[in-house]
Design a protein around this motif. Structure first.
Motif, PDB file in Angstrom:
ATOM      1  N   ALA A  85       0.727  -0.912  -0.180  1.00 40.16           N
ATOM      2  CA  ALA A  85       0.433  -0.210  -0.348  1.00 40.16           C
ATOM      3  C   ALA A  85       0.691   1.560  -0.263  1.00 40.16           C
ATOM      4  N   LYS A  86       1.657   0.960   0.888  1.00 40.56           N
ATOM      5  CA  LYS A  86       3.204   2.467   0.497  1.00 40.56           C
ATOM      6  C   LYS A  86       3.438   2.935  -0.917  1.00 40.56           C
ATOM      7  N   PRO A  87       4.082   1.615  -1.378  1.00 42.32           N
ATOM      8  CA  PRO A  87       4.031   2.755  -2.867  1.00 42.32           C
ATOM      9  C   PRO A  87       2.828   3.240  -3.594  1.00 42.32           C
ATOM     10  N   LEU A  88       2.272   1.729  -3.590  1.00 43.63           N
ATOM     11  CA  LEU A  88       0.678   2.252  -4.272  1.00 43.63           C
ATOM     12  C   LEU A  88      -0.103   3.613  -4.195  1.00 43.63           C
ATOM     13  N   GLY A  89      -0.230   3.802  -2.971  1.00 47.43           N
ATOM     14  CA  GLY A  89      -1.109   5.146  -2.700  1.00 47.43           C
ATOM     15  C   GLY A  89      -0.119   6.051  -2.752  1.00 47.43           C
ATOM     16  N   GLY A  90       1.570   5.729  -2.458  1.00 47.58           N
ATOM     17  CA  GLY A  90       2.423   6.991  -2.753  1.00 47.58           C
ATOM     18  C   GLY A  90       2.065   7.322  -4.566  1.00 47.58           C
ATOM     19  N   TRP A  91       1.669   5.894  -5.061  1.00 51.51           N
ATOM     20  CA  TRP A  91       2.060   6.601  -6.391  1.00 51.51           C
ATOM     21  C   TRP A  91       0.345   7.238  -6.986  1.00 51.51           C
ATOM     22  N   LEU A  92      -0.991   7.023  -6.458  1.00 53.35           N
ATOM     23  CA  LEU A  92      -1.604   7.436  -6.540  1.00 53.35           C
ATOM     24  C   LEU A  92      -1.827   9.442  -5.904  1.00 53.35           C
ATOM     25  N   ALA A  93      -0.807   9.666  -4.666  1.00 55.21           N
ATOM     26  CA  ALA A  93      -0.867  10.528  -4.075  1.00 55.21           C
ATOM     27  C   ALA A  93      -0.005  11.508  -5.460  1.00 55.21           C
ATOM     28  N   GLU A  94       0.910  11.502  -6.056  1.00 57.89           N
ATOM     29  CA  GLU A  94       2.028  12.200  -7.025  1.00 57.89           C
ATOM     30  C   GLU A  94       1.162  12.071  -8.156  1.00 57.89           C
ATOM     31  N   ALA A  95       0.620  11.347  -8.733  1.00 61.85           N
ATOM     32  CA  ALA A  95      -0.662  11.708  -9.372  1.00 61.85           C
ATOM     33  C   ALA A  95      -1.381  12.844  -9.423  1.00 61.85           C
ATOM     34  N   TRP A  96      -1.959  12.450  -8.480  1.00 64.60           N
ATOM     35  CA  TRP A  96      -3.139  13.602  -7.817  1.00 64.60           C
ATOM     36  C   TRP A  96      -2.058  15.005  -7.372  1.00 64.60           C
ATOM     37  N   LEU A  97      -1.400  14.932  -7.554  1.00 65.91           N
ATOM     38  CA  LEU A  97      -0.390  16.481  -6.717  1.00 65.91           C
ATOM     39  C   LEU A  97      -0.160  17.269  -8.051  1.00 65.91           C
ATOM     40  N   SER A  98      -0.226  16.241  -9.771  1.00 63.58           N
ATOM     41  CA  SER A  98       0.580  16.339 -10.434  1.00 63.58           C
ATOM     42  C   SER A  98      -1.052  17.584 -11.660  1.00 63.58           C
ATOM     43  N   PHE A  99      -1.876  17.039 -10.779  1.00 61.97           N
ATOM     44  CA  PHE A  99      -2.851  18.238 -11.357  1.00 61.97           C
ATOM     45  C   PHE A  99      -3.060  19.429  -9.617  1.00 61.97           C
ATOM     46  N   PRO A 100      -2.228  20.512 -10.285  1.00 63.72           N
ATOM     47  CA  PRO A 100      -3.084  21.547  -8.699  1.00 63.72           C
ATOM     48  C   PRO A 100      -4.362  21.600  -9.107  1.00 63.72           C
ATOM     49  N   GLU A 101      -4.719  22.269  -9.505  1.00 64.99           N
ATOM     50  CA  GLU A 101      -5.862  22.386 -10.309  1.00 64.99           C
ATOM     51  C   GLU A 101      -7.489  21.946  -9.190  1.00 64.99           C
ATOM     52  N   LEU A 102      -7.104  20.892  -9.937  1.00 65.43           N
ATOM     53  CA  LEU A 102      -7.504  19.570  -8.389  1.00 65.43           C
ATOM     54  C   LEU A 102      -7.304  19.832  -7.612  1.00 65.43           C
ATOM     55  N   ALA A 103      -6.137  19.555  -6.503  1.00 66.01           N
ATOM     56  CA  ALA A 103      -5.393  19.195  -5.891  1.00 66.01           C
ATOM     57  C   ALA A 103      -5.458  20.275  -4.331  1.00 66.01           C
ATOM     58  N   THR A 104      -6.143  20.487  -4.249  1.00 61.26           N
ATOM     59  CA  THR A 104      -6.419  22.158  -3.199  1.00 61.26           C
ATOM     60  C   THR A 104      -6.316  21.241  -2.008  1.00 61.26           C
ATOM     61  N   ASP A 105      -6.004  21.891  -0.716  1.00 58.60           N
ATOM     62  CA  ASP A 105      -5.310  22.001   0.634  1.00 58.60           C
ATOM     63  C   ASP A 105      -6.469  22.024   1.545  1.00 58.60           C
ATOM     64  N   ASN A 106      -7.972  22.091   1.367  1.00 60.40           N
ATOM     65  CA  ASN A 106      -8.423  22.439   2.072  1.00 60.40           C
ATOM     66  C   ASN A 106      -9.668  21.016   1.956  1.00 60.40           C
ATOM     67  N   LEU A 107      -8.966  19.554   2.231  1.00 57.07           N
ATOM     68  CA  LEU A 107      -9.781  18.473   2.092  1.00 57.07           C
ATOM     69  C   LEU A 107      -9.629  17.484   2.893  1.00 57.07           C
ATOM     70  N   THR A 108     -10.543  16.722   3.624  1.00 47.20           N
ATOM     71  CA  THR A 108      -9.914  15.628   4.920  1.00 47.20           C
ATOM     72  C   THR A 108     -10.607  14.250   3.802  1.00 47.20           C
ATOM     73  N   VAL A 109      -9.081  13.616   4.179  1.00 45.43           N
ATOM     74  CA  VAL A 109      -8.892  12.430   3.555  1.00 45.43           C
ATOM     75  C   VAL A 109     -10.222  11.162   4.283  1.00 45.43           C
ATOM     76  N   VAL A 110     -10.773  10.074   3.745  1.00 45.90           N
ATOM     77  CA  VAL A 110     -11.877   9.236   4.238  1.00 45.90           C
ATOM     78  C   VAL A 110     -11.756   8.108   3.400  1.00 45.90           C
ATOM     79  N   PRO A 111     -10.792   6.996   4.330  1.00 46.20           N
ATOM     80  CA  PRO A 111     -11.049   5.713   3.403  1.00 46.20           C
ATOM     81  C   PRO A 111     -12.361   5.268   3.442  1.00 46.20           C
TER      82      PRO A 111
END
Length: 228
Positions: A85-111
């Protein structure tokens, strides 16, 4: 603690100190995947993970559910390899951060939650582990128990759309974290596989009933064609 839980914990412990074998091909691996399988899994990354975002139910997906990525998810969930889960979740995060128009800071993450019986059997919730790794890189706050699953649902992939809807009826409730304190920000849901979206719709409905706004969902994988 059952045998599967003990095996998973032992593997995770040994991986901290020893070079182990790649769970996909059994070659020696200095990290979670050997270089060959690392490349194979990455080959299933979508060129545009935001392609499903501009819809009624926004979802951001890292990769196509098939081949090496499908085997990696199976190894994570069913073969006692929570370290994946560590590399897989990390790759998901990297992709998310590459879209700054989506990756806003005011979010709470819930699995997306797992029922206690399945959690006891498996020893971990893969969505929660992916969310942990995702939050480590994005810096977003994680609420592990924003939602709870009170119905031990059967796997949805083999069911019809109508059966999926019925199966998820009253399956989720507001979790203890949000019963204690509602989030100030919008919620970003995290799951491993996004298929029909029924689970996400159920989660969104429960959160909205408590006045919590859902920004969207990030998922590790989806079939090539999403069944909406």
């Amino acid at each position: 603690m059952n045998k599967r839980q003990w095996t998973g914990l032992l593997k995770s412990f040994l991986n901290l100190f020893l070079k182990s074998n790649c769970p996909l091909c059994q070659r020696p691996a200095a990290r979670e995947f050997c270089p060959y399988c690392h490349k194979q899994v990455q080959g299933f990354q979508l060129a545009d993970p935001s392609r499903f975002w501009n819809s009624e139910q926004p979802v951001f997906v890292w990769g196509e559910y098939g081949g090496a990525l499908k085997r990696a998810i199976a190894a994570l969930k069913y073969d006692g390899n929570p370290q994946l889960a560590k590399p897989l979740g990390g790759w998901l995060a990297e992709a998310w951060l590459s879209f700054p128009e989506l990756a806003t800071d005011n979010l709470t993450v819930v699995p997306i939650p797992m029922h206690q019986e399945k959690l006891k059997e498996r020893g971990f919730n893969q969505a929660e582990l992916l969310a942990e790794s995702f939050c480590e890189l994005t810096g977003l706050p994680l609420q592990r128990h924003g939602l709870a699953r009170v119905k031990n649902t059967q796997p949805l992939f083999a069911l019809t759309a109508q059966q999926r809807q019925a199966e998820m009826e009253n399956a989720l409730i507001l979790g203890k974290d949000f019963r204690r304190r509602l989030p100030r920000d919008r919620v970003l849901l995290v799951d491993d596989i996004y298929t029909s979206g029924i689970t996400v719709k159920s989660a969104t409905k429960i959160l909205k009933q408590s006045g919590i706004s859902v920004y969207g969902t990030v998922a590790l994988a989806t079939p090539k064609k999403i069944n909406r």
